[in-house]
Write a protein that holds these residues in place. Structure first.
Motif, PDB file in Angstrom:
ATOM      1  N   ASN A  83       0.813  -1.210   0.000  1.00 27.47           N
ATOM      2  CA  ASN A  83       0.000   0.000   0.000  1.00 27.47           C
ATOM      3  C   ASN A  83       0.855   1.272   0.000  1.00 27.47           C
ATOM      4  O   ASN A  83       1.869   1.348   0.691  1.00 27.47           O
ATOM      5  CB  ASN A  83      -0.891  -0.009   1.253  1.00 27.47           C
ATOM      6  CG  ASN A  83      -2.058   0.934   1.148  1.00 27.47           C
ATOM      7  OD1 ASN A  83      -2.060   1.846   0.347  1.00 27.47           O
ATOM      8  ND2 ASN A  83      -3.075   0.694   1.973  1.00 27.47           N
ATOM      9  N   GLN A  88      -0.228   4.353   0.889  1.00 24.50           N
ATOM     10  CA  GLN A  88      -0.883   5.406   1.660  1.00 24.50           C
ATOM     11  C   GLN A  88       0.080   6.253   2.483  1.00 24.50           C
ATOM     12  O   GLN A  88      -0.178   7.427   2.737  1.00 24.50           O
ATOM     13  CB  GLN A  88      -1.924   4.798   2.605  1.00 24.50           C
ATOM     14  CG  GLN A  88      -3.009   4.001   1.926  1.00 24.50           C
ATOM     15  CD  GLN A  88      -3.767   4.797   0.892  1.00 24.50           C
ATOM     16  OE1 GLN A  88      -3.725   4.496  -0.296  1.00 24.50           O
ATOM     17  NE2 GLN A  88      -4.441   5.833   1.324  1.00 24.50           N
ATOM     18  N   ARG A 145     -11.786   3.334  -0.359  1.00 26.39           N
ATOM     19  CA  ARG A 145     -12.579   4.284   0.431  1.00 26.39           C
ATOM     20  C   ARG A 145     -12.129   4.305   1.885  1.00 26.39           C
ATOM     21  O   ARG A 145     -11.980   5.364   2.492  1.00 26.39           O
ATOM     22  CB  ARG A 145     -14.065   3.927   0.369  1.00 26.39           C
ATOM     23  CG  ARG A 145     -14.742   4.228  -0.957  1.00 26.39           C
ATOM     24  CD  ARG A 145     -16.264   4.237  -0.802  1.00 26.39           C
ATOM     25  NE  ARG A 145     -16.772   3.008  -0.238  1.00 26.39           N
ATOM     26  CZ  ARG A 145     -17.118   1.935  -0.971  1.00 26.39           C
ATOM     27  NH1 ARG A 145     -16.949   1.948  -2.292  1.00 26.39           N
ATOM     28  NH2 ARG A 145     -17.603   0.863  -0.392  1.00 26.39           N
ATOM     29  N   LEU A 146     -11.919   3.123   2.452  1.00 24.33           N
ATOM     30  CA  LEU A 146     -11.564   3.045   3.862  1.00 24.33           C
ATOM     31  C   LEU A 146     -10.165   3.582   4.152  1.00 24.33           C
ATOM     32  O   LEU A 146      -9.931   4.204   5.193  1.00 24.33           O
ATOM     33  CB  LEU A 146     -11.659   1.593   4.329  1.00 24.33           C
ATOM     34  CG  LEU A 146     -13.069   1.009   4.419  1.00 24.33           C
ATOM     35  CD1 LEU A 146     -13.011  -0.506   4.561  1.00 24.33           C
ATOM     36  CD2 LEU A 146     -13.836   1.622   5.583  1.00 24.33           C
ATOM     37  N   GLU A 147      -9.244   3.361   3.256  1.00 25.22           N
ATOM     38  CA  GLU A 147      -7.867   3.805   3.460  1.00 25.22           C
ATOM     39  C   GLU A 147      -7.667   5.266   3.076  1.00 25.22           C
ATOM     40  O   GLU A 147      -6.744   5.911   3.562  1.00 25.22           O
ATOM     41  CB  GLU A 147      -6.913   2.921   2.651  1.00 25.22           C
ATOM     42  CG  GLU A 147      -6.836   1.485   3.138  1.00 25.22           C
ATOM     43  CD  GLU A 147      -6.154   1.382   4.492  1.00 25.22           C
ATOM     44  OE1 GLU A 147      -4.917   1.439   4.535  1.00 25.22           O
ATOM     45  OE2 GLU A 147      -6.872   1.273   5.512  1.00 25.22           O
ATOM     46  N   GLY A 148      -8.506   5.791   2.194  1.00 23.41           N
ATOM     47  CA  GLY A 148      -8.372   7.179   1.762  1.00 23.41           C
ATOM     48  C   GLY A 148      -7.367   7.325   0.638  1.00 23.41           C
ATOM     49  O   GLY A 148      -6.605   6.411   0.339  1.00 23.41           O
ATOM     50  N   PRO A 149      -7.340   8.466  -0.015  1.00 26.97           N
ATOM     51  CA  PRO A 149      -6.430   8.684  -1.133  1.00 26.97           C
ATOM     52  C   PRO A 149      -4.981   8.777  -0.673  1.00 26.97           C
ATOM     53  O   PRO A 149      -4.674   9.410   0.328  1.00 26.97           O
ATOM     54  CB  PRO A 149      -6.910  10.019  -1.717  1.00 26.97           C
ATOM     55  CG  PRO A 149      -7.540  10.723  -0.551  1.00 26.97           C
ATOM     56  CD  PRO A 149      -8.185   9.650   0.269  1.00 26.97           C
ATOM     57  N   THR A 191      -1.871  10.256  -5.497  1.00 29.98           N
ATOM     58  CA  THR A 191      -3.102  10.554  -6.254  1.00 29.98           C
ATOM     59  C   THR A 191      -3.239  12.050  -6.502  1.00 29.98           C
ATOM     60  O   THR A 191      -4.027  12.466  -7.351  1.00 29.98           O
ATOM     61  CB  THR A 191      -4.345  10.043  -5.511  1.00 29.98           C
ATOM     62  OG1 THR A 191      -4.472  10.729  -4.258  1.00 29.98           O
ATOM     63  CG2 THR A 191      -4.253   8.540  -5.261  1.00 29.98           C
ATOM     64  N   ARG A 192      -2.488  12.843  -5.771  1.00 30.95           N
ATOM     65  CA  ARG A 192      -2.542  14.300  -5.941  1.00 30.95           C
ATOM     66  C   ARG A 192      -1.438  14.830  -6.855  1.00 30.95           C
ATOM     67  O   ARG A 192      -1.276  16.036  -6.996  1.00 30.95           O
ATOM     68  CB  ARG A 192      -2.462  14.976  -4.568  1.00 30.95           C
ATOM     69  CG  ARG A 192      -3.589  14.568  -3.621  1.00 30.95           C
ATOM     70  CD  ARG A 192      -3.554  15.382  -2.338  1.00 30.95           C
ATOM     71  NE  ARG A 192      -2.403  15.054  -1.511  1.00 30.95           N
ATOM     72  CZ  ARG A 192      -2.381  14.071  -0.604  1.00 30.95           C
ATOM     73  NH1 ARG A 192      -3.451  13.295  -0.448  1.00 30.95           N
ATOM     74  NH2 ARG A 192      -1.306  13.846   0.127  1.00 30.95           N
ATOM     75  N   ASP A 206     -19.034  -1.350   3.201  1.00 35.39           N
ATOM     76  CA  ASP A 206     -17.606  -1.082   3.363  1.00 35.39           C
ATOM     77  C   ASP A 206     -16.837  -2.224   4.010  1.00 35.39           C
ATOM     78  O   ASP A 206     -15.666  -2.080   4.320  1.00 35.39           O
ATOM     79  CB  ASP A 206     -17.362   0.193   4.192  1.00 35.39           C
ATOM     80  CG  ASP A 206     -17.632   1.443   3.377  1.00 35.39           C
ATOM     81  OD1 ASP A 206     -17.584   1.356   2.142  1.00 35.39           O
ATOM     82  OD2 ASP A 206     -17.886   2.491   3.989  1.00 35.39           O
ATOM     83  N   SER A 236      -3.517  -0.244  10.410  1.00 39.34           N
ATOM     84  CA  SER A 236      -4.722   0.223   9.724  1.00 39.34           C
ATOM     85  C   SER A 236      -5.954  -0.470  10.285  1.00 39.34           C
ATOM     86  O   SER A 236      -5.980  -1.696  10.425  1.00 39.34           O
ATOM     87  CB  SER A 236      -4.607  -0.073   8.222  1.00 39.34           C
ATOM     88  OG  SER A 236      -5.861   0.046   7.587  1.00 39.34           O
ATOM     89  N   THR A 241      -8.561  -1.053   8.800  1.00 37.88           N
ATOM     90  CA  THR A 241      -9.151  -1.888   7.749  1.00 37.88           C
ATOM     91  C   THR A 241      -8.738  -3.342   7.901  1.00 37.88           C
ATOM     92  O   THR A 241      -9.522  -4.254   7.646  1.00 37.88           O
ATOM     93  CB  THR A 241      -8.728  -1.378   6.364  1.00 37.88           C
ATOM     94  OG1 THR A 241      -9.039   0.017   6.263  1.00 37.88           O
ATOM     95  CG2 THR A 241      -9.422  -2.147   5.253  1.00 37.88           C
TER      96      THR A 241
END
Length: 269
Positions: A40, A42, A71-75, A79-80, A108, A210, A212
């Motif tokens: 991951n 993140q 969705r649960l981990e966020g962007p 990604t930006r 979710d 996490s 998740t």
């Protein structure tokens, strides 16, 4: 990157390596800096992002996680980055608001057994081996995502990076298929899959941080998550037996000779 091991040491990810430097059956090697694999993304630091952008000219991220995981981990931070394209290509059969699980599963929810299959019997000879069953499920349910992921790897605009949560199961399957198309020896493909075992404790440590993934991971010993070589050997053997090999399977999902030529041109010296 450690030239001897292919590992790429980052602050915010622990299972990152280059698919370059692997031998092919015809005596060639895969090119470095073309396709990377990872867990991951993140938690990447600013320095991590700079290294990937400057040293590898990263342009495409192949994210194999489910919609719910994203969705649960966020962007993630990349990604930006305007110069990077993120390709969300889940390997789960997703329906509605759910991921890969039955319709009565809460919104979710993430089925951890499919996200990170547990290898409790690495030497089992039965077709019911849990990990192989999950891996075959990726092929059965999401051939479209697998073909799309391999096609992203053919793009000439910088490096591609493929990842999931641990960088082990879903990532391992997609990378194995890509390397098989490129003509990498089966021994090297299996060894690359198993190499994640060198960092499995660090991988599990990240996932336990996490919400998740943490609750389920805490109940299982680290060895049950090991990517044993026998798992990949048997998985690839099943494709050989049931589909006439990886290229035979890919052909039934729209893969062409032009695709094969493009992937080999991109990955091989």
């Amino acid at each position: 990157m450690n030239a001897r091991s292919r590992w790429i040491d980052l602050d915010g990810a622990v299972n990152v390596r280059d698919l370059g430097g692997l031998p092919t059956a015809d005596g060639r090697t895969t090119r470095r800096g073309r396709v990377l694999r990872s867990d991951n993304l993140q938690d990447l630091s600013v320095a991590d992002a700079r290294l990937l952008l400057d040293d590898y000219e990263l342009k495409n991220i192949i994210d194999l996680r489910s919609d719910a995981e994203v969705r649960l981990e966020g962007p993630g931070p990349l990604t930006r980055t305007p110069s990077i394209t993120v390709h969300n290509l889940s390997l789960f059969s997703e329906g509605g608001r759910h991921t890969d699980v039955a319709a009565d599963t809460p919104d979710d929810a993430v089925d951890i057994d499919k996200v990170l299959p547990w290898q409790n019997q690495p030497d089992a000879e039965t077709d019911g081996d849990r990990s192989i069953g999950h891996y075959l499920g990726y092929l059965r349910d999401r051939g479209d995502s697998i073909v799309a992921a391999l096609r992203v790897m053919t793009r000439p605009d910088g490096a591609s990076l493929v990842h999931c949560a641990a960088g082990k199961d879903r990532t391992g399957v997609v990378c194995a298929l890509a390397l098989e198309v490129a003509g990498v020896t089966r021994e090297a493909i299996v060894a690359d899959y198993a190499q994640t075992g060198e960092r499995i404790e660090a991988v599990l440590g990240r996932l336990r941080s996490s919400d998740t993934y943490a609750a389920d991971l805490d109940s299982r010993p680290a060895d049950s998550h090991m990517p044993h070589a026998a798992i990949m050997e048997k998985f690839m053997a099943r494709i050989d037996e049931e589909a006439g090999g990886v290229l035979g399977w890919l052909a039934t999902h729209g893969w062409t000779q032009e695709d094969t030529d493009a992937l080999r041109a991109r990955l091989l010296d």
